[in-house]
Design a protein around this motif. Structure first.
Motif, short mmCIF file in Angstrom:
data_model
loop_
_atom_site.label_atom_id
_atom_site.label_comp_id
_atom_site.label_asym_id
_atom_site.label_seq_id
_atom_site.Cartn_x
_atom_site.Cartn_y
_atom_site.Cartn_z
N THR A 164 28.54 52.14 49.60
CA THR A 164 28.71 49.98 50.48
C THR A 164 29.35 50.98 51.82
OG1 THR A 164 29.77 49.76 49.25
CG2 THR A 164 27.59 48.52 48.34
N SER A 165 29.60 49.28 51.77
CA SER A 165 31.59 49.90 53.31
C SER A 165 32.45 49.96 52.43
CB SER A 165 31.57 48.67 54.16
OG SER A 165 31.39 47.42 53.31
N VAL A 166 33.62 50.77 53.04
CA VAL A 166 34.60 50.67 52.70
C VAL A 166 35.30 49.45 52.69
CG1 VAL A 166 36.79 51.35 53.05
CG2 VAL A 166 34.87 53.10 53.50
N ARG A 167 35.34 48.43 53.59
CA ARG A 167 35.66 46.50 52.86
C ARG A 167 35.43 46.48 51.65
NH1 ARG A 167 33.51 41.82 54.38
NH2 ARG A 167 31.95 43.21 55.94
N LYS A 168 33.80 46.68 51.61
CA LYS A 168 33.38 45.76 50.59
C LYS A 168 33.90 46.31 49.42
CE LYS A 168 29.23 43.87 52.39
NZ LYS A 168 27.29 43.92 52.13
N ALA A 169 33.86 47.36 49.26
CA ALA A 169 34.52 48.08 47.63
C ALA A 169 35.95 48.14 47.78
CB ALA A 169 34.49 49.92 47.94
#
Length: 503
Positions: A164-169
């Motif tokens: 998934t997106s780095v931000r969510k991770a």
């Protein structure tokens, strides 16, 4: 010579009747878990952790490791028979495996996958045995700052390479770190963030969180999206590949095994990325790339060899540095800690029985997988004919019973259910669970190392820049975070320039 002596110690542990039984049980359970679409090795290990309580630590870890590499092959069965990967590392196998099944060669596809997994997995264990000791000797020199940097790098790499997106991770990693602060302060011994709940005094337990996020959440997700499974029946007589199949696949097995081990060693990569790279490399070096996607048997051999070798590779950073590189090894790290064992540089010197017993059991386990999977493929495929509601009820029942047995406390059951619902919502909105679990597991190490380092330096942050290894690890973590962002901006700036040039 010393390595051979240590391996002899490991074999003397792994070949006891008790540990042979646990290795076989782990490989068998792992294969079944791999068959069930949507479960995967991380959820399987989390669900069965409570069953291992009361077992000797080395026996428990041998069984859990067997589940890990056993599930790599189990996912092959669903990929070939119903075009549905049992877990993400078997996605590439569907491309040619299912086509072979449609051509009446399901047995050959399953056979070459079993043989390739055995060869590549065994070579991966040899590489693990050779690489781990010198790496552990180097890591013995680490102090608080290096451990802090390693914990940061582990969190960042697993988050930065998430699907998934780095931000969510990263949000999930921070949430895991926040959860790890609940309970007693490790330095002062004061309660933090317990909100008057006595059961939180010892912190948020890893096991209920892992069972909820991986096991119960997977069941909820699969119930919300029911799957129709119509397996192709594999014939026992066709499970031995022909001589031609072996000739065209032997290079794919060796290349896939090498790629799998190297990629598995890299934190945050894992078996899924290894299988994708191995398939791509095999298609590129093939004299007939047009056959791939239409039933090329080497298109099954390469990713299956890679994902099995990657399990051995992923054990290198886990056992020598105490840093997991995937969701499954994050759960395994939690298992080590539950048994009172801290994997890392001192594991080889302090607990050689654990390290070498586990390594030797992986040799034995690969042989067991070969013996299990060649004649047992049709039997394992029959598991797919069970109605999913029955499977789901069994999984949830085992999960809650095992969670309750942790401390004979209903509070842990409610925590597991809460995180099961949270994990279901996270899946719906594409938030990864692995960084949260890793944050919860690595949080105490990160906090204690940071506070020890600041105590040594009298509060000065300069200690993290003046120690070369620490500075290098933190710089690498920064590159992992900023690299994709800078690369994206570079491509956006370069695209208009290309358009102006072509016009």
């Amino acid at each position: 010579m010393e390595i051979l002596q240590q391996l002899g110690l490991g074999l003397s542990i792994a070949l006891t009747p008790e540990n042979l039984g646990y290795a076989f049980l782990g490989a068998l359970i792992g294969t079944v878990i791999g068959i069930l679409p949507g479960i995967g090795p991380a959820a399987g290990i989390a669900l069965l952790l409570p069953v291992t309580f009361g077992m000797p630590p080395v026996s428990a870890l041998i069984m859990l490791a067997g589940i890990y590499y056993g599930s790599m092959y189990g996912g092959t069965l669903t990929s070939v028979l119903i075009n549905t990967p049992g877990e993400s590392a078997s996605v590439m196998t569907t491309l040619d495996g299912y086509q072979l099944a449609m051509q009446g060669r399901a047995g050959a596809a399953l056979g070459i996958a079993a043989i390739g997994s055995f060869i590549a997995g065994s070579l991966g264990v040899v590489a693990l045995m050779l690489v781990a000791p010198p790496l552990a000797d180097l890591a013995v020199l680490f102090g608080p700052t290096e451990y802090f940097a390693l914990a940061v790098l582990g969190l960042i790499t697993l988050s930065g390479m998430s699907d998934t997106s780095v931000r969510k991770a990263l949000i999930m990693a921070v949430a895991g770190l926040a959860l790890s602060t609940v309970g007693l302060d490790p330095i002062r011994g004061e309660r933090r963030f317990t909100f008057g709940i006595l059961e939180l005094s010892d912190g948020v337990e890893f096991l209920p969180v892992a069972v909820g996020l991986f096991g119960i959440a997977e069941v909820f997700t699969n119930i919300a999206k029911p799957m129709r499974l119509d397996p192709i029946r594999a014939q026992l007589s066709g499970l031995i590949p022909t001589w031609h199949d072996w000739v065209v696949s032997r290079g794919a097995i060796l290349r896939g095994g090498l790629i799998g081990f190297v990629v598995g060693v890299l934190p945050g990569a894992g078996a899924t990325i290894a299988s994708f790279i191995a398939y791509g490399v095999e298609k590129r070096v093939s004299r007939h790339p047009e056959r791939f996607g239409h039933g090329a048997i080497e298109g099954v051999a390469a990713p299956e060899s890679a994902n099995n070798a990657a399990t051995a590779g992923s054990m290198v950073p886990l056992l020598t540095l105490g840093i997991p590189g995937s969701a499954t090894t994050a759960v395994l790290l939690g298992a080590f800690i539950l048994y009172g064992i801290r994997p890392g540089p001192l594991l080889l010197s302090d607990r050689p029985d654990i390290f070498w017993g586990l390594v030797a059991s992986m040799y034995v386990g690969n042989i067991m997988l070969l013996v299990l999977n060649l004649p047992g493929a049709p039997l394992f495929a029959s598991v797919l004919r069970l109605p999913y509601p029955a499977i789901a009820a069994g999984i949830i029942g085992i999960s809650l019973a095992g969670t309750y047995s942790l401390q004979n406390n209903l509070f842990d059951v409610w925590v597991a259910l809460l995180f099961g619902v949270l994990g279901f919502a996270m899946k719906r909105f594409d938030y990864p669970a692995a960084p949260l679990v890793l944050g919860l597991v690595l949080g105490p190490l990160l906090e204690i190392s940071l506070r020890q380092a600041l105590t040594i330096s009298h509060g000065s942050l300069a200690i993290f820049a003046t120690r070369p290894t620490t500075a290098a690890l933190l710089t690498l973590a920064l590159v992992v975070v900023l690299g994709p962002v800078l690369y994206g901006r570079f491509r956006r700036h370069r695209s208009p320039a290309k358009k102006e040039h072509t016009s």
